[in-house]
Design an enzyme around this catalytic site. Structure first.
Site, short mmCIF file in Angstrom:
data_model
loop_
_atom_site.label_atom_id
_atom_site.label_comp_id
_atom_site.label_asym_id
_atom_site.label_seq_id
_atom_site.Cartn_x
_atom_site.Cartn_y
_atom_site.Cartn_z
N SER A 35 78.40 66.70 33.68
CA SER A 35 78.30 67.47 34.92
C SER A 35 77.32 66.80 35.87
CB SER A 35 77.79 68.87 34.57
OG SER A 35 77.37 69.53 35.72
N TYR A 72 71.29 74.17 30.23
CA TYR A 72 72.68 73.70 30.23
C TYR A 72 72.74 72.21 30.61
CZ TYR A 72 77.34 72.77 32.12
OH TYR A 72 78.56 72.19 32.41
N LYS A 84 73.85 68.64 28.42
CA LYS A 84 74.81 67.62 28.85
C LYS A 84 74.16 66.23 28.80
CE LYS A 84 78.41 70.12 29.63
NZ LYS A 84 79.61 69.95 28.81
N ASN A 117 80.06 83.57 37.95
CA ASN A 117 78.83 82.94 38.44
C ASN A 117 79.12 82.01 39.60
OD1 ASN A 117 77.02 83.82 36.27
ND2 ASN A 117 78.35 82.57 34.97
P1 NAD Z 1 85.89 77.00 29.84
O1 NAD Z 1 84.86 77.94 29.30
O2 NAD Z 1 87.04 77.58 30.58
O3 NAD Z 1 86.44 76.08 28.66
C1 NAD Z 1 85.67 75.71 27.54
C2 NAD Z 1 86.50 76.02 26.31
O4 NAD Z 1 85.75 75.67 25.14
C3 NAD Z 1 86.86 77.50 26.17
O5 NAD Z 1 88.25 77.63 25.93
C4 NAD Z 1 86.02 77.99 24.99
O6 NAD Z 1 86.67 79.02 24.28
C5 NAD Z 1 85.89 76.70 24.18
N1 NAD Z 1 84.70 76.64 23.32
C6 NAD Z 1 83.41 76.92 23.65
N2 NAD Z 1 82.61 76.71 22.58
C7 NAD Z 1 83.40 76.28 21.57
C8 NAD Z 1 83.15 75.90 20.22
N3 NAD Z 1 81.92 75.94 19.70
N4 NAD Z 1 84.20 75.49 19.45
C9 NAD Z 1 85.46 75.47 19.95
N5 NAD Z 1 85.75 75.83 21.23
C10 NAD Z 1 84.73 76.23 22.03
O7 NAD Z 1 85.12 75.94 30.75
P2 NAD Z 1 85.69 74.83 31.73
O8 NAD Z 1 85.31 75.21 33.11
O9 NAD Z 1 87.09 74.53 31.41
O10 NAD Z 1 84.74 73.61 31.32
C11 NAD Z 1 85.14 72.64 30.36
C12 NAD Z 1 84.01 71.66 30.17
O11 NAD Z 1 83.66 71.05 31.41
C13 NAD Z 1 82.71 72.28 29.63
O12 NAD Z 1 82.13 71.40 28.70
C14 NAD Z 1 81.85 72.41 30.86
O13 NAD Z 1 80.46 72.36 30.55
C15 NAD Z 1 82.27 71.17 31.65
N6 NAD Z 1 82.03 71.32 33.09
C16 NAD Z 1 82.61 72.38 33.76
C17 NAD Z 1 82.35 72.55 35.12
C18 NAD Z 1 82.93 73.73 35.88
O14 NAD Z 1 82.43 74.05 36.97
N7 NAD Z 1 83.95 74.41 35.39
C19 NAD Z 1 81.52 71.62 35.80
C20 NAD Z 1 80.98 70.55 35.08
C21 NAD Z 1 81.24 70.41 33.72
N1 UDP Z 2 77.08 80.68 45.83
C1 UDP Z 2 76.93 81.79 46.64
N2 UDP Z 2 77.32 83.01 46.14
C2 UDP Z 2 77.85 83.17 44.91
C3 UDP Z 2 78.02 82.02 44.09
C4 UDP Z 2 77.61 80.80 44.59
O1 UDP Z 2 76.45 81.70 47.76
O2 UDP Z 2 78.18 84.31 44.51
C5 UDP Z 2 76.69 79.36 46.36
C6 UDP Z 2 75.62 78.66 45.55
O3 UDP Z 2 74.33 79.05 45.98
C7 UDP Z 2 75.94 77.18 45.84
C8 UDP Z 2 77.46 77.18 46.00
O4 UDP Z 2 77.84 78.52 46.29
O5 UDP Z 2 75.36 76.78 47.08
C9 UDP Z 2 78.21 76.72 44.75
O6 UDP Z 2 77.75 77.49 43.65
P1 UDP Z 2 78.43 77.40 42.21
O7 UDP Z 2 77.68 78.31 41.30
O8 UDP Z 2 79.90 77.62 42.36
O9 UDP Z 2 78.25 75.86 41.81
P2 UDP Z 2 76.89 75.03 41.50
O10 UDP Z 2 75.75 75.69 42.19
O11 UDP Z 2 76.78 75.05 40.03
O12 UDP Z 2 77.15 73.68 42.06
#
Ligand code: NAD
Ligand code: UDP
Length: 340
Positions: A124, A148, A152, A197
């Site tokens: 991330s 978190y 990572k 969130n």
């Molecule tokens: P998500 O929660 O929708 O998907 C994660 C999946 O992993 C879920 O299906 C959950 O049930 C499964 N899981 C969690 N812990 C587990 C475990 N111990 N064993 C087996 N399965 C498990 O999240 P996402 O948004 O699809 O994110 C996927 C990955 O990308 C994550 O590692 C997250 O940290 C990373 N990521 C997401 C974002 C975002 O904004 N969505 C941004 C940066 C990085």
């Molecule tokens: N944000 C906001 N209201 C919300 C959720 C997010 O104003 O209810 C804003 C937050 O402060 C940031 C942007 O939207 O400037 C993206 O937030 P998000 O949590 O989606 O991603 P991250 O901050 O993890 O990049």
């Protein structure tokens, strides 16, 4: 070629299953369903017309992983499974270190035991912490500001050390910016359980009447309209970046066996710009109030995309209108997410 996709039932993982199945790979998903529904995988099969295999298991269960890797004769792993809520990581850090760091360690041990040596990791942009300059290049100093982000970064460091120990390993570390949007079919998308969130799911829940108004966290940042700026990327572009990363890994050899790239668009949008774009795409009004800044937020964050273009021959294709339109299409077709 069977690819193991951990966390494949989740938001990004389910889109990744579609892309890999459509590219002709066999896919086995391992997920403990802590933040997802198995229904998403049925939808993946409907979209692609392909069968995938699903094993309900936890990535911390090394024996189960070894059995699954051997049973399906897997050649590579795409590793999405993990916990991802920043606020929760502050209140429950041990759960985050256990799932994200210990879980990845057990996965690597299982891979070693079964002779599988290729992995793509979901990292991330949060590993950069507060940007010292923009756009963020991959060699920008790291300094995550919450547990978190530290999980990572620890996994990134573990992978880098393992890659350096033996050239048989090959790793692609992908630093995501802000994934949004949904598959164009509207059959899969983001399905947050509880209060969202993140900005985009919150906006959609205001637009469809589940919540009264959006709280905009701060309008006094040093940005063009005072609200926070982020690099939003369409989830289908993001997972196409994984396919390119997988292909790039096949071409690697020797000590050139680990790369780290940003997956973003290179363009930042403010909170208010996101709201306006969503209103246009959905034809809905999104009432909002200005609220205090959220702790830990940075003013602005967007990617330098050059390394991804050079390393993966990939760049994002879908614009903000598509991100908003596809999100709204998914929500309208699935007002209760996968619970119907
Ligand atoms: P998500 O929660 O929708 O998907 C994660 C999946 O992993 C879920 O299906 C959950 O049930 C499964 N899981 C969690 N812990 C587990 C475990 N111990 N064993 C087996 N399965 C498990 O999240 P996402 O948004 O699809 O994110 C996927 C990955 O990308 C994550 O590692 C997250 O940290 C990373 N990521 C997401 C974002 C975002 O904004 N969505 C941004 C940066 C990085
Ligand atoms: N944000 C906001 N209201 C919300 C959720 C997010 O104003 O209810 C804003 C937050 O402060 C940031 C942007 O939207 O400037 C993206 O937030 P998000 O949590 O989606 O991603 P991250 O901050 O993890 O990049």
């Amino acid at each position: 070629m069977t690819i193991l996709i951990t966390g494949g039932a989740g938001y990004i993982g389910s889109h990744c299953c579609v892309t890999f199945l459509q590219a002709g790979h066999d896919v086995v998903v391992v997920d403990n369903l802590i933040n997802s529904r198995a229904q998403s995988l049925k939808r993946v099969e409907d979209i692609t017309g392909c069968k995938l295999f699903f094993e309900e298991a936890d990535i911390r269960d090394q024996d189960a992983l070894e059995r699954i890797l051997a049973k399906y004769d897997c050649t590579a792993v795409i590793h999405f499974a993990g916990l991802k809520a920043v606020g929760e990581s502050v209140s429950q850090p041990l759960d985050y270190y256990d799932c994200n760091v210990v879980g990845t360690h057990r996965l690597l041990k299982a891979m070693e035991a079964t002779g599988v040596h290729q992995l793509i990791f979901s990292s991330s942009a949060t590993v950069y912490g507060d940007p010292q300059y923009l756009p963020l290049t991959e060699n920008h100093p790291t300094g995550p500001v919450n547990p978190y982000g530290r999980t990572k970064l620890m996994v990134e460091e573990m992978l880098t050390d393992v890659a350096a120990s033996d050239p048989k390993w090959r790793f692609g570390i992908l630093r995501y910016f802000n994934p949004v949007g949904a598959h164009a079919s509207g059959a899969i998308g983001e399905n947050p359980l509880g209060v969202p969130n993140n900005l985009m799911p919150f906006i959609t829940q205001v637009a469809d009447g589940r919540r009264d108004k959006l709280s905009v966290f701060g309008d006094d940042y040093d940005t063009r309209d005072g609200t926070g700026v982020r690099d939003y990327i369409h989830v289908v572009d993001l997972v196409e970046g994984h396919l390119k990363a997988y292909e790039a890994l096949q071409a690697r050899s020797g000590n050139d066996n680990c790369f780290t790239v940003n997956l973003g668009t290179g363009t930042g949008y403010s909170v208010l710009e996101m709201v306006r774009a969503f209103e246009r795409a959905s034809n809905k009004t999104v009432p909002l109030v200005i609220a205090p800044r959220r702790e830990g937020d940075v003013a602005e964050c967007y990617a330098d995309t050059k390394k991804a273009e050079e390393t993966l021959d990939w760049r994002a294709q879908r614009d903000l209108t598509a991100m908003c339109h596809d999100t709204w299409n998914w929500v309208c077709k699935n007002p209760r997410g996968y619970d119907d």
